[in-house]
Scaffold this motif. Structure first.
Motif, PDB file in Angstrom:
ATOM      1  N   GLN A   1      18.314  35.332  10.370  1.00 44.42           N
ATOM      2  CA  GLN A   1      19.054  36.581  10.584  1.00 44.42           C
ATOM      3  C   GLN A   1      19.516  37.238   9.280  1.00 44.42           C
ATOM      4  O   GLN A   1      20.035  38.351   9.298  1.00 44.42           O
ATOM      5  N   GLU A   2      19.349  36.528   8.154  1.00 44.23           N
ATOM      6  CA  GLU A   2      19.711  37.112   6.858  1.00 44.23           C
ATOM      7  C   GLU A   2      18.860  38.356   6.585  1.00 44.23           C
ATOM      8  O   GLU A   2      17.731  38.458   7.041  1.00 44.23           O
ATOM      9  N   LYS A   3      19.400  39.249   5.786  1.00 47.62           N
ATOM     10  CA  LYS A   3      18.711  40.518   5.496  1.00 47.62           C
ATOM     11  C   LYS A   3      17.457  40.266   4.639  1.00 47.62           C
ATOM     12  O   LYS A   3      17.339  39.243   3.970  1.00 47.62           O
ATOM     13  N   LEU A   4      16.560  41.267   4.648  1.00 49.07           N
ATOM     14  CA  LEU A   4      15.313  41.157   3.890  1.00 49.07           C
ATOM     15  C   LEU A   4      15.588  40.855   2.413  1.00 49.07           C
ATOM     16  O   LEU A   4      14.863  40.075   1.785  1.00 49.07           O
ATOM     17  N   ALA A   5      16.662  41.441   1.846  1.00 50.66           N
ATOM     18  CA  ALA A   5      16.968  41.231   0.412  1.00 50.66           C
ATOM     19  C   ALA A   5      17.162  39.734   0.115  1.00 50.66           C
ATOM     20  O   ALA A   5      16.741  39.253  -0.947  1.00 50.66           O
ATOM     21  N   PHE A   6      17.789  38.999   1.028  1.00 49.15           N
ATOM     22  CA  PHE A   6      17.965  37.559   0.843  1.00 49.15           C
ATOM     23  C   PHE A   6      16.597  36.866   0.821  1.00 49.15           C
ATOM     24  O   PHE A   6      16.307  36.041  -0.056  1.00 49.15           O
ATOM     25  N   HIS A   7      15.735  37.214   1.753  1.00 49.00           N
ATOM     26  CA  HIS A   7      14.422  36.565   1.829  1.00 49.00           C
ATOM     27  C   HIS A   7      13.547  36.924   0.612  1.00 49.00           C
ATOM     28  O   HIS A   7      12.720  36.118   0.191  1.00 49.00           O
ATOM     29  N   GLU A   8      13.754  38.123   0.065  1.00 45.17           N
ATOM     30  CA  GLU A   8      13.017  38.489  -1.159  1.00 45.17           C
ATOM     31  C   GLU A   8      13.507  37.658  -2.350  1.00 45.17           C
ATOM     32  O   GLU A   8      12.723  37.253  -3.206  1.00 45.17           O
ATOM     33  N   GLU A   9      14.803  37.384  -2.389  1.00 40.59           N
ATOM     34  CA  GLU A   9      15.375  36.540  -3.450  1.00 40.59           C
ATOM     35  C   GLU A   9      14.831  35.110  -3.306  1.00 40.59           C
ATOM     36  O   GLU A   9      14.475  34.455  -4.299  1.00 40.59           O
ATOM     37  N   VAL A  10      14.759  34.628  -2.073  1.00 39.31           N
ATOM     38  CA  VAL A  10      14.191  33.298  -1.799  1.00 39.31           C
ATOM     39  C   VAL A  10      12.752  33.228  -2.318  1.00 39.31           C
ATOM     40  O   VAL A  10      12.344  32.253  -2.960  1.00 39.31           O
ATOM     41  N   TYR A  11      12.007  34.299  -2.068  1.00 37.87           N
ATOM     42  CA  TYR A  11      10.610  34.346  -2.507  1.00 37.87           C
ATOM     43  C   TYR A  11      10.523  34.259  -4.033  1.00 37.87           C
ATOM     44  O   TYR A  11       9.678  33.551  -4.582  1.00 37.87           O
ATOM     45  N   ARG A  12      11.452  34.945  -4.722  1.00 39.30           N
ATOM     46  CA  ARG A  12      11.487  34.854  -6.193  1.00 39.30           C
ATOM     47  C   ARG A  12      11.786  33.413  -6.623  1.00 39.30           C
ATOM     48  O   ARG A  12      11.249  32.899  -7.596  1.00 39.30           O
ATOM     49  N   GLY A  13      12.652  32.750  -5.870  1.00 36.82           N
ATOM     50  CA  GLY A  13      12.968  31.348  -6.157  1.00 36.82           C
ATOM     51  C   GLY A  13      11.731  30.471  -6.029  1.00 36.82           C
ATOM     52  O   GLY A  13      11.456  29.623  -6.893  1.00 36.82           O
ATOM     53  N   TYR A  14      10.967  30.697  -4.970  1.00 33.71           N
ATOM     54  CA  TYR A  14       9.725  29.923  -4.789  1.00 33.71           C
ATOM     55  C   TYR A  14       8.762  30.146  -5.958  1.00 33.71           C
ATOM     56  O   TYR A  14       8.118  29.220  -6.430  1.00 33.71           O
ATOM     57  N   GLN A  15       8.684  31.405  -6.397  1.00 34.66           N
ATOM     58  CA  GLN A  15       7.759  31.679  -7.514  1.00 34.66           C
ATOM     59  C   GLN A  15       8.157  30.892  -8.755  1.00 34.66           C
ATOM     60  O   GLN A  15       7.308  30.349  -9.465  1.00 34.66           O
TER      61      GLN A  15
ATOM     62  N   MET B   1       0.844  -1.201   0.000  1.00 33.71           N
ATOM     63  CA  MET B   1       0.000   0.000   0.000  1.00 33.71           C
ATOM     64  C   MET B   1       0.880   1.252   0.000  1.00 33.71           C
ATOM     65  O   MET B   1       1.713   1.411   0.886  1.00 33.71           O
ATOM     66  N   GLN B   2       0.723   2.094  -1.001  1.00 33.25           N
ATOM     67  CA  GLN B   2       1.547   3.296  -1.087  1.00 33.25           C
ATOM     68  C   GLN B   2       0.898   4.441  -0.296  1.00 33.25           C
ATOM     69  O   GLN B   2      -0.319   4.598  -0.307  1.00 33.25           O
ATOM     70  N   GLY B   3       1.732   5.187   0.414  1.00 30.13           N
ATOM     71  CA  GLY B   3       1.217   6.309   1.202  1.00 30.13           C
ATOM     72  C   GLY B   3       1.063   7.570   0.387  1.00 30.13           C
ATOM     73  O   GLY B   3       1.133   7.552  -0.855  1.00 30.13           O
ATOM     74  N   TYR B   4       0.875   8.662   1.100  1.00 35.97           N
ATOM     75  CA  TYR B   4       0.677   9.978   0.490  1.00 35.97           C
ATOM     76  C   TYR B   4       1.679  10.935   1.116  1.00 35.97           C
ATOM     77  O   TYR B   4       1.905  10.899   2.326  1.00 35.97           O
ATOM     78  N   PHE B   5       2.251  11.795   0.266  1.00 33.59           N
ATOM     79  CA  PHE B   5       3.297  12.693   0.762  1.00 33.59           C
ATOM     80  C   PHE B   5       2.915  14.150   0.464  1.00 33.59           C
ATOM     81  O   PHE B   5       2.828  14.555  -0.697  1.00 33.59           O
ATOM     82  N   ILE B   6       2.656  14.886   1.553  1.00 37.13           N
ATOM     83  CA  ILE B   6       2.287  16.300   1.421  1.00 37.13           C
ATOM     84  C   ILE B   6       3.364  17.157   2.078  1.00 37.13           C
ATOM     85  O   ILE B   6       3.813  16.853   3.186  1.00 37.13           O
ATOM     86  N   THR B   7       3.785  18.222   1.392  1.00 33.27           N
ATOM     87  CA  THR B   7       4.738  19.147   2.007  1.00 33.27           C
ATOM     88  C   THR B   7       4.120  20.536   2.096  1.00 33.27           C
ATOM     89  O   THR B   7       3.262  20.911   1.290  1.00 33.27           O
ATOM     90  N   PHE B   8       4.564  21.283   3.124  1.00 29.92           N
ATOM     91  CA  PHE B   8       4.197  22.693   3.260  1.00 29.92           C
ATOM     92  C   PHE B   8       5.458  23.511   3.044  1.00 29.92           C
ATOM     93  O   PHE B   8       6.511  23.188   3.591  1.00 29.92           O
ATOM     94  N   GLU B   9       5.344  24.546   2.238  1.00 32.11           N
ATOM     95  CA  GLU B   9       6.474  25.415   1.934  1.00 32.11           C
ATOM     96  C   GLU B   9       6.063  26.862   2.133  1.00 32.11           C
ATOM     97  O   GLU B   9       4.866  27.168   2.225  1.00 32.11           O
ATOM     98  N   GLY B  10       7.079  27.733   2.137  1.00 35.82           N
ATOM     99  CA  GLY B  10       6.792  29.158   2.241  1.00 35.82           C
ATOM    100  C   GLY B  10       7.944  29.888   2.895  1.00 35.82           C
ATOM    101  O   GLY B  10       8.846  29.256   3.437  1.00 35.82           O
ATOM    102  N   PRO B  11       7.889  31.215   2.863  1.00 37.98           N
ATOM    103  CA  PRO B  11       8.950  31.998   3.496  1.00 37.98           C
ATOM    104  C   PRO B  11       8.975  31.772   5.006  1.00 37.98           C
ATOM    105  O   PRO B  11       7.989  31.282   5.584  1.00 37.98           O
ATOM    106  N   ASP B  12      10.071  32.148   5.649  1.00 36.07           N
ATOM    107  CA  ASP B  12      10.157  32.091   7.111  1.00 36.07           C
ATOM    108  C   ASP B  12       8.980  32.852   7.716  1.00 36.07           C
ATOM    109  O   ASP B  12       8.675  33.974   7.290  1.00 36.07           O
TER     110      ASP B  12
ATOM    111  N   PHE C   1       1.817  25.771  -0.710  1.00 37.15           N
ATOM    112  CA  PHE C   1       2.715  26.916  -0.546  1.00 37.15           C
ATOM    113  C   PHE C   1       1.973  28.014   0.200  1.00 37.15           C
ATOM    114  O   PHE C   1       0.975  28.551  -0.291  1.00 37.15           O
ATOM    115  N   LEU C   2       2.433  28.317   1.412  1.00 40.07           N
ATOM    116  CA  LEU C   2       1.818  29.387   2.196  1.00 40.07           C
ATOM    117  C   LEU C   2       2.441  30.710   1.753  1.00 40.07           C
ATOM    118  O   LEU C   2       3.606  31.000   2.039  1.00 40.07           O
TER     119      LEU C   2
END
Ligand code: T5A
Length: 212
Positions: A160-174, A1-12, A135-136
């Motif tokens: 602790q990374e600067k906002l610019a890093f987290h904005e780049e991460v967000y572009r990566g998610y998109q 019996m195969q299971g189900y795999f759900i992930t949650f993603e999103g910025p910090d 994706f939240l």
């Protein structure tokens, strides 16, 4: 019996941990499968030890490739020891972050390249992919503000990374989300928590009706 795999993603600070807990509370009486909740980085003894190294704010000299490889190493152990056995048993596995986090944070945020980071993760996981990713979606500045409110002064090395890093991460998610429209479902995480939870539960129930 195969299971189900759900992930949650999103910025910090998007609310992944909080939302997963509430979604599980909402579905566990109705779900026909055992539910296993896990997280990354971590999820197993060795993977949690690697997590401590990665997130330690004192490790300022860690280079981007080391960081990417440590996340992949931690994930490999997590997959082989926890996720794959649970999927084999037929469980519903819900993970707080998975490969998409590495694509966004290390691939885009650190500039290593999404394709390059995807390759090391394919090796680490044996090409395991989630059946569904929720994706939240939250503006990174709002996520950081939530974290600052919840635990100011104890932010980890990535937070602790600067906002610019987290904005780049967000572009990566998109980019990742656009490349996988069938797997990734986007939920507006700026809504009140009960609304975010209700939308997430609705998605799980509509995509996997056989689970209920
Ligand atoms: N990382 C991770 C990588 O760089 N590469 C990788 O491959 C992986 C796997 C992990 C760090 O490592 C990075 C990403 C991270 O920077 P972590 O501590 O596990 O570190 O970080 P997060 O997964 O981001 O966990 P957080 O706790 O920071 O964020 P969550 O889980 O998204 O948010 P949560 O649930 O803790 O909520 C934050 C606050 O917001 C409130 C909550 O009550 C809480 O106070 N909240 C809401 N407030 C208003 N409205 C809502 N809808 C709310 N939902 C939650």
């Amino acid at each position: 019996m195969q299971g189900y795999f759900i992930t949650f993603e999103g910025p910090d600070g998007a609310g992944k941990t909080t939302v997963i807990n509430e979604v599980v509370k909402a579905i566990q009486g109705q779900c026909k499968r055992e539910i296993l909740v896990t997280r990354e980085p971590g999820g197993s003894k060795i993977a949690e030890k690697i997590r401590d190294i990665i997130l330690d704010p004192a490790n300022t000299e860690m280079n981007a490739k080391t960081e990417a490889l440590l996340y992949a190493a931690s994930r490999s152990q997590h997959v082989s020891e926890i996720i794959n056995p649970a999927l084999k048993r037929g469980d519903l596995v819900i993970s707080d972050r998975f490969v998409d986090s590495s694509l966004a944070y290390q691939g885009q945020g650190r500039g290593l390249g999404i394709e390059e980071v995807a390759q090391i993760n394919a090796f680490a996981t044996g090409n395991l992919e989630p059946d569904l990713t929720i994706f939240l979606d939250l503006d990174p500045a709002q996520g950081l503000a939530r974290i600052a409110k919840a635990r100011s002064g104890s932010e980890d090395r990535l937070e602790q990374e600067k906002l610019a890093f987290h904005e780049e991460v967000y572009r990566g998610y998109q980019k990742v989300n656009q490349a996988h429209p069938d797997r990734v479902k986007v939920v507006d995480a700026s809504q009140d928590l009960p609304q975010v939870v209700a939308t997430s539960v609705k998605l799980v129930k509509s995509i996997f009706p056989e689970l209920f």
